[in-house]
Every structure is written in structure tokens, then in C-alpha cells.
Scaffold this motif. Structure first.
Motif, PDB file in Angstrom:
ATOM      1  N   GLN A 308       0.832  -1.203   0.000  1.00  0.00           N
ATOM      2  CA  GLN A 308       0.000   0.000   0.000  1.00  0.00           C
ATOM      3  C   GLN A 308       0.867   1.254   0.000  1.00  0.00           C
ATOM      4  N   PHE A 309       1.851   1.272   0.867  1.00  0.00           N
ATOM      5  CA  PHE A 309       2.705   2.451   1.032  1.00  0.00           C
ATOM      6  C   PHE A 309       3.431   2.798  -0.260  1.00  0.00           C
ATOM      7  N   LEU A 310       4.086   1.815  -0.858  1.00  0.00           N
ATOM      8  CA  LEU A 310       4.846   2.085  -2.078  1.00  0.00           C
ATOM      9  C   LEU A 310       3.947   2.416  -3.254  1.00  0.00           C
ATOM     10  N   THR A 311       2.780   1.782  -3.315  1.00  0.00           N
ATOM     11  CA  THR A 311       1.850   2.074  -4.405  1.00  0.00           C
ATOM     12  C   THR A 311       1.335   3.502  -4.301  1.00  0.00           C
ATOM     13  N   ARG A 312       1.002   3.930  -3.088  1.00  0.00           N
ATOM     14  CA  ARG A 312       0.517   5.300  -2.895  1.00  0.00           C
ATOM     15  C   ARG A 312       1.593   6.335  -3.197  1.00  0.00           C
ATOM     16  N   LEU A 313       2.860   5.951  -3.007  1.00  0.00           N
ATOM     17  CA  LEU A 313       3.956   6.873  -3.312  1.00  0.00           C
ATOM     18  C   LEU A 313       4.305   6.887  -4.799  1.00  0.00           C
ATOM     19  N   GLY A 314       3.739   5.944  -5.562  1.00  0.00           N
ATOM     20  CA  GLY A 314       3.940   5.981  -7.013  1.00  0.00           C
ATOM     21  C   GLY A 314       4.935   4.996  -7.566  1.00  0.00           C
ATOM     22  N   ILE A 315       5.057   3.813  -6.965  1.00  0.00           N
ATOM     23  CA  ILE A 315       6.033   2.851  -7.468  1.00  0.00           C
ATOM     24  C   ILE A 315       5.668   2.358  -8.859  1.00  0.00           C
ATOM     25  N   GLY A 316       4.373   2.302  -9.158  1.00  0.00           N
ATOM     26  CA  GLY A 316       3.966   1.889 -10.501  1.00  0.00           C
ATOM     27  C   GLY A 316       4.463   2.854 -11.556  1.00  0.00           C
ATOM     28  N   GLU A 317       4.309   4.142 -11.287  1.00  0.00           N
ATOM     29  CA  GLU A 317       4.773   5.168 -12.215  1.00  0.00           C
ATOM     30  C   GLU A 317       6.293   5.177 -12.319  1.00  0.00           C
ATOM     31  N   ARG A 318       6.955   4.944 -11.169  1.00  0.00           N
ATOM     32  CA  ARG A 318       8.423   4.927 -11.195  1.00  0.00           C
ATOM     33  C   ARG A 318       8.930   3.730 -11.995  1.00  0.00           C
TER      34      ARG A 318
END
Length: 367
Positions: A308-318
Motif C-alpha cells: 500500500q505504502f509504495l503504491t501510494r507513493l507511485g512505485i507503478g509510475e516509477r
């Protein structure tokens, strides 16, 4: 007169022999004492002897899997620093920095923010000499200093990062019996280390309310060491402002069960075998840490999973941006992404805990 043979010098004994000698001499020891000796014995402890990370070690942490992990925490720190009106001086402390990989990834991103690098005072807490050498090599440009305690910080806010740190702090284990709770200990049976129980009962009234009605043979784990570390850090943060971010495997509310585990060469191992050569850890009671933080005057965020944390921070976009920049590495980037956030991998097992000064709104904890 016949002289007695000289007793062997303690330093000449293996850690295994020293632990057994201590038990023979003074009686069974607590799980916390055993764990502390195995991991941080001054000369023969697990974290004193060698670099445990990577394919050639015993385990791999998230920063070793992908640069994305540290980069996103770098963005997270800059956002928090900006919320604090970009103080001209602040301490960034990492607990158990490993090889320095996480902090190198963090600062490569965070120092792009104007003023962040000039304000930064980098501090590290580490017990392993081999890892300290690697940290120095990777982070020398940021002028790191290593702390021995958490009692004093320079002026300005204190930002703390702890990735897989609290799980390695010693725990005590208690088991419910008819006459009360008994502490689990490590002793010797026929010359071999074995678990047993202290004969002295502890009244149920002395135990946490969460386990007041626990059934017979229920086990409770308590990390007094973790509570002590967080108490000291929380007091500093409450006084000077800042935040603590802890990422580890654990649970959100106090619960029962045996989570003590050993890992050696990427496989589970008996915690009582090969002391000093096996990584020993236990799940973190984030509920207890939250109580400590709030008692010191800090606010806490709802516990998030790492996914949840990494997804909300934008890991998909990164991950997408890295793939566009290096199409040949697309498969590796996707594998790393899935390992960090996948429900059947690290994404659910690892939790993210944040305690901070009231008034801050750390990113990544609400959708």
C-alpha cells in the motif's frame, strides 16, 4: 602440590561454547539474552562477524531488490521536510543501514531538492564493522557520522528511517500456564541447548490487557529493547520535531504466538544451532510501538502494508519510467516491482509504521 589446569580464556572459546558455559555457570538464560549474544556479541556476534546481506549472505532486504524502494522514501522525506518549512538544519538518522544502499538511493533523489543537501546532517546507527566500512564507502560524500546512542541530536528536526531494524532487537517470550505466565528460557538438556520455562510464575495481572484471558500454553512476545529504543527517539522527535518511519514484518495490535525464527543461507534454521552464524529475528508488535510513541506526545499514522505504502507513493509510475529509460531491463524491473508490492511476496508481509510530530501529514498512509 598438583596445580589445577588453567581455565580457558573466554576469547579462545567459540560463541557456542561461551553461551553454554554461561548457562552451566549461572543457569538458564532468557530468550532476549540468548538473542542478544547471538546477534551482537562484541567479537563473535552475527552482526559483528560478516556482511549477511545479498545472494552470498543469509537474506536480501528491499533496498537490495530495487533502487525504487529507496527513491520513493527519498521523495517521502523531501515532502516531509517541505511540510516543516524546509529547516536549514536537520538530522537524518538510519537505524541498521546495511550496506548503505537504501540511504544512497534516498539521498540521490532527496538531494535534488534545493537546500536539502545543505541542511542535512547524516547520522547512522550500526554495530557491524564490515557494514560500517561499506556504509562509509557509499555515503562518504554526505559526511556521515555514526551514533552510539539516541540521547542527543543537534538542533533541528530529527527524521529517522528504520528498515528491518526492530525485528532484530531481542524479545522475551512468556507462556501461560495454570499458575500464571512463565518466561521461556534457553538451557541445556543432556549437553544440548533447549527451551524450557522459568519455574517462577508471573501473575496474569502483570501482563498486557490484550492477553488477559489467554488460554493455557499461549505464548506472548515482548520487546523491551524495541520499546526502549523508540522511547528515546520519540522523546527527541517530540522535543525537536520530525518523524520516524519503520518498515518491518509484524502486526498492528498485540497478539500471541511464536514468531522467533532463524535464517541461514536464505533458508529457515534452528535458532538454537550455530549461534553467531544464524540471523535471528521476530515479528514486530507495531501496536506496542504506537503506544510508546503516543505516550511521548507523537502522532501515529494507520499502519500500512509495504505494498500500500509504495503504491501510494507511485512505485507503478516509477517502474514505468525506469522501463522507458531502459527497455532491456523491463522484465527485471517488473519482477522487482512485484516482489516489493505483491500480496504473496513482501507487499503484505511487511508493514510500514510512522510516528511524527503533530501537524504533519506523512504521505503514503491514506488512499
Amino acid at each position: 602440590m598438583i596445580e589445577k589446569p588453567a581455565e580457558p580464556k573466554l576469547d579462545s572459546l567459540t560463541l557456542e561454547q561461551q553461551i553454554d558455559l554461561q548457562i552451566v555457570t549461572s543457569g538458564p538464560i532468557s530468550v532476549a539474552t540468548y538473542m542478544g549474544l547471538c546477534l551482537t556479541h562484541p567479537s563473535k556476534g552475527y552482526y559483528r562477524a560478516a556482511d549477511p546481506l545479498g545472494a552470498s549472505g543469509d537474506f536480501i532486504t528491499a533496498p537490495e531488490i530495487s533502487q525504487m524502494f529507496g527513491e520513493l522514501i527519498g521523495f517521502w522525506l523531501v515532502n516531509l521536510w517541505q511540510q516543516m518549512s524546509e529547516p536549514k538544519s536537520f538530522t537524518l538518522l538510519e537505524l541498521g543501514p546495511g550496506r548503505g544502499t537504501l540511504m544512497a538511493d534516498i539521498l540521490r533523489v532527496a538531494c535534488r531538492a534545493p537546500g536539502f543537501r545543505d541542511a542535512l546532517k547524516l547520522r547512522l546507527f550500526e554495530t557491524s564493522p564490515p557494514l560500517m566500512a561499506e556504509q562509509q564507502a557509499r555515503l562518504e560524500v554526505y559526511e556521515p557520522r555514526w551514533l552510539q546512542d539516541f540521547e542527543s541530536f543537534e538542533n533541528g528536526p530529527v527524521l529517522v528511517i528504520a528498515n528491518e531494524f526492530f525485528d532484530a532487537l531481542p524479545i522475551r517470550q512468556f507462556i501461560r500456564k495454570i499458575d500464571g505466565w512463565h518466561e521461556r528460557q534457553v538451557g541445556l538438556v543432556d549437553g544440548k541447548r533447549a527451551f524450557g520455562l522459568s519455574p517462577t510464575p508471573i501473575p496474569a495481572s502483570a501482563m498486557p490487557e490484550a492477553v488477559a484471558n489467554a488460554e493455557i500454553d499461549t505464548m506472548l512476545e515482548v520487546s523491551f529493547a524495541g520499546a526502549e529504543v523508540l522511547t528515546r527517539l520519540a522523546k527527541a522527535i517530540a522535543k525537536q520535531g520530525g518523524s520516524l518511519l519503520a518498515i518491518d514484518y509484524g502486526y498492528g495490535t498485540t497478539q500471541t504466538g511464536d514468531t522467533l525464527q532463524g535464517v541461514r543461507r536464505h533458508a529457515y534454521a534452528d535458532v538454537l544451532e550455530a549461534p553467531g552464524e544464524t540471523d535471528i529475528s521476530a515479528h514486530v508488535d507495531f501496536g506496542a510501538l504506537g503506544n510508546v510513541a503516543r505516550a511521548a506526545g507523537l502522532a501515529t499514522q494507520p499502519l500500512a502494508t509495504q505494498g500500500q505504502f509504495l503504491t501510494r507513493l507511485g512505485i507503478g509510475e516509477r517502474a514505468a519510467a525506469l522501463t522507458r529509460a531502459n527497455p532491456a531491463a523491463a522484465a527485471d524491473i517488473r519482477t522487482a516491482h512485484d516482489r516489493l508490492v505483491g500480496q504473496d511476496q513482501m507487499g503484505t508481509l511487511f508493514k510500514v509504521f510512522c510516528a511524527h510530530s503533530p501537524g504533519l501529514a506523512p504521505a503514503g498512509f491514506t488512499a
